[in-house]
Scaffold this motif. Structure first.
Motif, PDB file in Angstrom:
ATOM      1  N   ASN A  76       0.855  -1.195   0.000  1.00 40.91           N
ATOM      2  CA  ASN A  76       0.000   0.000   0.000  1.00 40.91           C
ATOM      3  C   ASN A  76       0.890   1.244   0.000  1.00 40.91           C
ATOM      4  OD1 ASN A  76      -1.866   2.018   0.289  1.00 40.91           O
ATOM      5  ND2 ASN A  76      -2.922   1.116   2.041  1.00 40.91           N
ATOM      6  N   PRO A  77       1.320   1.690  -1.178  1.00 41.53           N
ATOM      7  CA  PRO A  77       2.251   2.823  -1.256  1.00 41.53           C
ATOM      8  C   PRO A  77       1.622   4.175  -0.971  1.00 41.53           C
ATOM      9  CG  PRO A  77       1.644   2.085  -3.455  1.00 41.53           C
ATOM     10  CD  PRO A  77       1.046   1.100  -2.500  1.00 41.53           C
ATOM     11  N   GLU A  78       0.325   4.213  -0.696  1.00 43.78           N
ATOM     12  CA  GLU A  78      -0.349   5.482  -0.440  1.00 43.78           C
ATOM     13  C   GLU A  78      -0.807   5.627   1.010  1.00 43.78           C
ATOM     14  OE1 GLU A  78      -3.461   5.776  -3.298  1.00 43.78           O
ATOM     15  OE2 GLU A  78      -2.099   6.165  -4.977  1.00 43.78           O
ATOM     16  N   ASP A  79      -0.432   4.699   1.866  1.00 40.16           N
ATOM     17  CA  ASP A  79      -0.834   4.801   3.269  1.00 40.16           C
ATOM     18  C   ASP A  79       0.016   5.854   3.974  1.00 40.16           C
ATOM     19  OD1 ASP A  79      -2.093   3.940   5.818  1.00 40.16           O
ATOM     20  OD2 ASP A  79      -0.041   3.305   6.258  1.00 40.16           O
ATOM     21  N   ALA A 108      14.067  10.449   2.311  1.00 36.87           N
ATOM     22  CA  ALA A 108      13.179  10.678   3.451  1.00 36.87           C
ATOM     23  C   ALA A 108      12.261  11.868   3.190  1.00 36.87           C
ATOM     24  CB  ALA A 108      14.005  10.917   4.714  1.00 36.87           C
ATOM     25  N   MET A 109      12.818  12.948   2.650  1.00 37.62           N
ATOM     26  CA  MET A 109      12.003  14.124   2.352  1.00 37.62           C
ATOM     27  C   MET A 109      10.915  13.776   1.337  1.00 37.62           C
ATOM     28  SD  MET A 109      11.713  17.281   3.363  1.00 37.62           S
ATOM     29  CE  MET A 109      13.224  18.134   3.819  1.00 37.62           C
ATOM     30  N   SER A 110      11.251  12.938   0.370  1.00 35.24           N
ATOM     31  CA  SER A 110      10.252  12.510  -0.615  1.00 35.24           C
ATOM     32  C   SER A 110       9.138  11.709   0.051  1.00 35.24           C
ATOM     33  CB  SER A 110      10.915  11.672  -1.706  1.00 35.24           C
ATOM     34  OG  SER A 110      11.827  12.454  -2.457  1.00 35.24           O
ATOM     35  N   SER A 111       9.495  10.843   0.996  1.00 36.42           N
ATOM     36  CA  SER A 111       8.481  10.053   1.707  1.00 36.42           C
ATOM     37  C   SER A 111       7.571  10.946   2.531  1.00 36.42           C
ATOM     38  CB  SER A 111       9.159   9.011   2.603  1.00 36.42           C
ATOM     39  OG  SER A 111       9.805   8.012   1.833  1.00 36.42           O
ATOM     40  N   PHE A 112       8.155  11.926   3.215  1.00 36.31           N
ATOM     41  CA  PHE A 112       7.337  12.829   4.030  1.00 36.31           C
ATOM     42  C   PHE A 112       6.405  13.668   3.144  1.00 36.31           C
ATOM     43  CE2 PHE A 112      11.097  12.637   7.118  1.00 36.31           C
ATOM     44  CZ  PHE A 112      10.498  11.661   7.875  1.00 36.31           C
ATOM     45  N   ARG A 113       6.917  14.101   1.999  1.00 36.93           N
ATOM     46  CA  ARG A 113       6.059  14.861   1.077  1.00 36.93           C
ATOM     47  C   ARG A 113       4.912  13.981   0.567  1.00 36.93           C
ATOM     48  NH1 ARG A 113      11.033  17.165  -1.272  1.00 36.93           N
ATOM     49  NH2 ARG A 113      11.236  19.313  -0.509  1.00 36.93           N
ATOM     50  N   ALA A 114       5.218  12.726   0.287  1.00 34.10           N
ATOM     51  CA  ALA A 114       4.174  11.807  -0.170  1.00 34.10           C
ATOM     52  C   ALA A 114       3.121  11.602   0.918  1.00 34.10           C
ATOM     53  CB  ALA A 114       4.793  10.470  -0.573  1.00 34.10           C
ATOM     54  N   ALA A 115       3.564  11.546   2.174  1.00 38.96           N
ATOM     55  CA  ALA A 115       2.609  11.438   3.288  1.00 38.96           C
ATOM     56  C   ALA A 115       1.709  12.662   3.346  1.00 38.96           C
ATOM     57  CB  ALA A 115       3.361  11.249   4.604  1.00 38.96           C
ATOM     58  N   LEU A 116       2.293  13.841   3.121  1.00 37.31           N
ATOM     59  CA  LEU A 116       1.496  15.070   3.125  1.00 37.31           C
ATOM     60  C   LEU A 116       0.536  15.116   1.941  1.00 37.31           C
ATOM     61  CD1 LEU A 116       4.041  17.846   4.172  1.00 37.31           C
ATOM     62  CD2 LEU A 116       2.059  17.050   5.469  1.00 37.31           C
ATOM     63  N   ASP A 117       0.915  14.508   0.835  1.00 33.58           N
ATOM     64  CA  ASP A 117      -0.001  14.437  -0.306  1.00 33.58           C
ATOM     65  C   ASP A 117      -1.259  13.659   0.054  1.00 33.58           C
ATOM     66  OD1 ASP A 117       1.683  15.895  -1.930  1.00 33.58           O
ATOM     67  OD2 ASP A 117       2.606  14.131  -2.863  1.00 33.58           O
ATOM     68  N   GLN A 118      -1.100  12.672   0.935  1.00 31.68           N
ATOM     69  CA  GLN A 118      -2.238  11.863   1.365  1.00 31.68           C
ATOM     70  C   GLN A 118      -3.041  12.551   2.466  1.00 31.68           C
ATOM     71  OE1 GLN A 118      -3.031   9.083  -0.313  1.00 31.68           O
ATOM     72  NE2 GLN A 118      -1.224   9.543  -1.575  1.00 31.68           N
ATOM     73  N   GLU A 119      -2.348  13.268   3.325  1.00 28.44           N
ATOM     74  CA  GLU A 119      -3.010  13.942   4.461  1.00 28.44           C
ATOM     75  C   GLU A 119      -2.349  15.303   4.654  1.00 28.44           C
ATOM     76  OE1 GLU A 119      -3.673  13.269   9.237  1.00 28.44           O
ATOM     77  OE2 GLU A 119      -3.516  11.503   7.941  1.00 28.44           O
ATOM     78  N   LEU A 120      -2.986  16.330   4.114  1.00 29.63           N
ATOM     79  CA  LEU A 120      -2.380  17.664   4.061  1.00 29.63           C
ATOM     80  C   LEU A 120      -2.023  18.191   5.440  1.00 29.63           C
ATOM     81  CD1 LEU A 120      -1.580  19.919   2.115  1.00 29.63           C
ATOM     82  CD2 LEU A 120      -3.880  20.873   2.384  1.00 29.63           C
ATOM     83  N   ASP A 121      -2.887  17.963   6.408  1.00 28.03           N
ATOM     84  CA  ASP A 121      -2.652  18.459   7.771  1.00 28.03           C
ATOM     85  C   ASP A 121      -2.078  17.343   8.632  1.00 28.03           C
ATOM     86  OD1 ASP A 121      -3.592  20.935   7.054  1.00 28.03           O
ATOM     87  OD2 ASP A 121      -5.628  20.566   7.760  1.00 28.03           O
ATOM     88  N   PHE A 122      -0.860  16.948   8.329  1.00 30.81           N
ATOM     89  CA  PHE A 122      -0.185  15.860   9.039  1.00 30.81           C
ATOM     90  C   PHE A 122       1.035  16.456   9.746  1.00 30.81           C
ATOM     91  CE2 PHE A 122       2.098  11.506   8.465  1.00 30.81           C
ATOM     92  CZ  PHE A 122       1.837  11.200   9.791  1.00 30.81           C
ATOM     93  N   PRO A 123       0.876  16.891  10.994  1.00 30.53           N
ATOM     94  CA  PRO A 123       1.962  17.624  11.662  1.00 30.53           C
ATOM     95  C   PRO A 123       3.237  16.825  11.859  1.00 30.53           C
ATOM     96  CG  PRO A 123       0.187  17.108  13.213  1.00 30.53           C
ATOM     97  CD  PRO A 123      -0.326  16.784  11.847  1.00 30.53           C
ATOM     98  N   ASP A 124       3.116  15.508  12.062  1.00 26.27           N
ATOM     99  CA  ASP A 124       4.326  14.706  12.281  1.00 26.27           C
ATOM    100  C   ASP A 124       5.263  14.773  11.074  1.00 26.27           C
ATOM    101  OD1 ASP A 124       1.879  13.272  13.715  1.00 26.27           O
ATOM    102  OD2 ASP A 124       3.672  12.894  14.908  1.00 26.27           O
TER     103      ASP A 124
END
Length: 290
Positions: A113-116, A136-152
């Motif tokens: 699940n590459p979009e979790d 790592a920065m790419s992974s964090f950006r991808a996480a933000l793409d899924q959940e814009l308000d993701f403070p972690d």
């Protein structure tokens, strides 16, 4: 309310385990799962939901061995939802000192699940530990793409930017993270340290103050405030603040990192101030400060 509903369901059909699984999952979310995982059976016919909830409850209770066992069983029962277990197993492996196993599990979860959001975030954290900062920065950006308000993810990106010599970008990440969740003293402290790098002493003081309001004993905020005092010209108060931190943490284990840092920085200040620069009429140079 959800827990009550699951408890009623469990009472109505004792043979089904969706009710107990729901009770356990709700208790995990409420932080009230202690002891409940023992009541939830894990026989050969136990469902994915029950085993997964049992694993999370064991994690919350810091019973790592039981967590691993239940999560592995859950993944075997339903491989299509196994990624939920693998991302949790990655976390267990990380905190128990098995970085390669942690990486293997998170790669399994990411492949499934590459979009979790949480899989991407955990992957970014592990990439940071592997010194793969760009990835790592790419992974964090991808996480933000899924959940814009993701403070972690924003905090992690701010830390990477700060450590990478980009304090302006770091400030934007920290500011956005705190606009979403302002009650995080660690982020206020990180932001304060970043302000010191930017030379924004007034903003640094405010950030450290916000951190200490939320957590008066927070070591990084206290050490940061001491540095703010020194950079503001009050070296005496800075040394007093470092000494106060050491005193507060006197019952910590030997080699306590914040205490050692405070003692080292205080010694540096004393050493710096013990040196002097002077010339007489023959231009003879005495001791020279660094």
């Amino acid at each position: 309310a959800a827990r009550d509903a699951f408890e009623r369901g469990a009472s109505a059909d004792p043979e089904a385990d969706l009710g107990p699984a729901g009770v356990l999952a709700a208790a995990v979310l409420l932080g009230e799962s202690e002891g409940l995982e023992e009541e939830a059976g894990d026989g050969p016919d136990a469902s994915f939901d029950l085993l997964f909830a049992r694993g999370l409850a064991a994690l919350q209770a810091q019973e790592d061995g039981e967590a691993v066992r239940s999560l592995r069983q859950a993944a075997a029962v339903d491989p299509f939802r196994g990624w939920l277990c693998w991302r949790s197993l990655s976390w267990v492996a990380e905190i128990t000192g098995h970085p390669e196993e942690a990486w293997t599990y998170i790669e399994m979860a990411h492949a499934a699940n590459p979009e979790d959001t949480w899989t991407l975030y955990q992957r970014g954290r592990l990439q940071t530990q592997r010194d793969e900062d760009d990835e790592a920065m790419s992974s964090f950006r991808a996480a933000l793409d899924q959940e814009l308000d993701f403070p972690d993810a924003l905090v992690a990106m701010g830390a990477l930017a700060s450590e990478g010599g980009d304090p302006d970008s770091a400030e934007r990440y920290f500011e956005r993270a705190l606009s979403i969740d302002p009650a995080r003293p660690v982020v206020h402290a990180r932001r304060g340290l970043n302000f010191l790098v930017l030379g924004e002493l007034g903003k640094a003081e405010a950030a450290f103050g916000a951190a200490l309001t939320l957590n008066p004993d927070m070591a990084s905020a206290r050490n940061g405030m001491a540095w703010w005092q020194y950079l503001s010209g009050d070296s005496g108060q800075a040394q007093a603040s470092f000494a106060e931190l050491v005193d507060i943490r006197r019952n910590e284990a030997e080699g306590d990192a914040p205490s050692q840092y405070a003692e080292t920085q205080s010694a540096r200040i004393r050493d710096h101030e013990s040196k002097e620069f002077w010339r007489d009429r023959f231009d003879r140079v005495g001791r020279v400060g660094n």
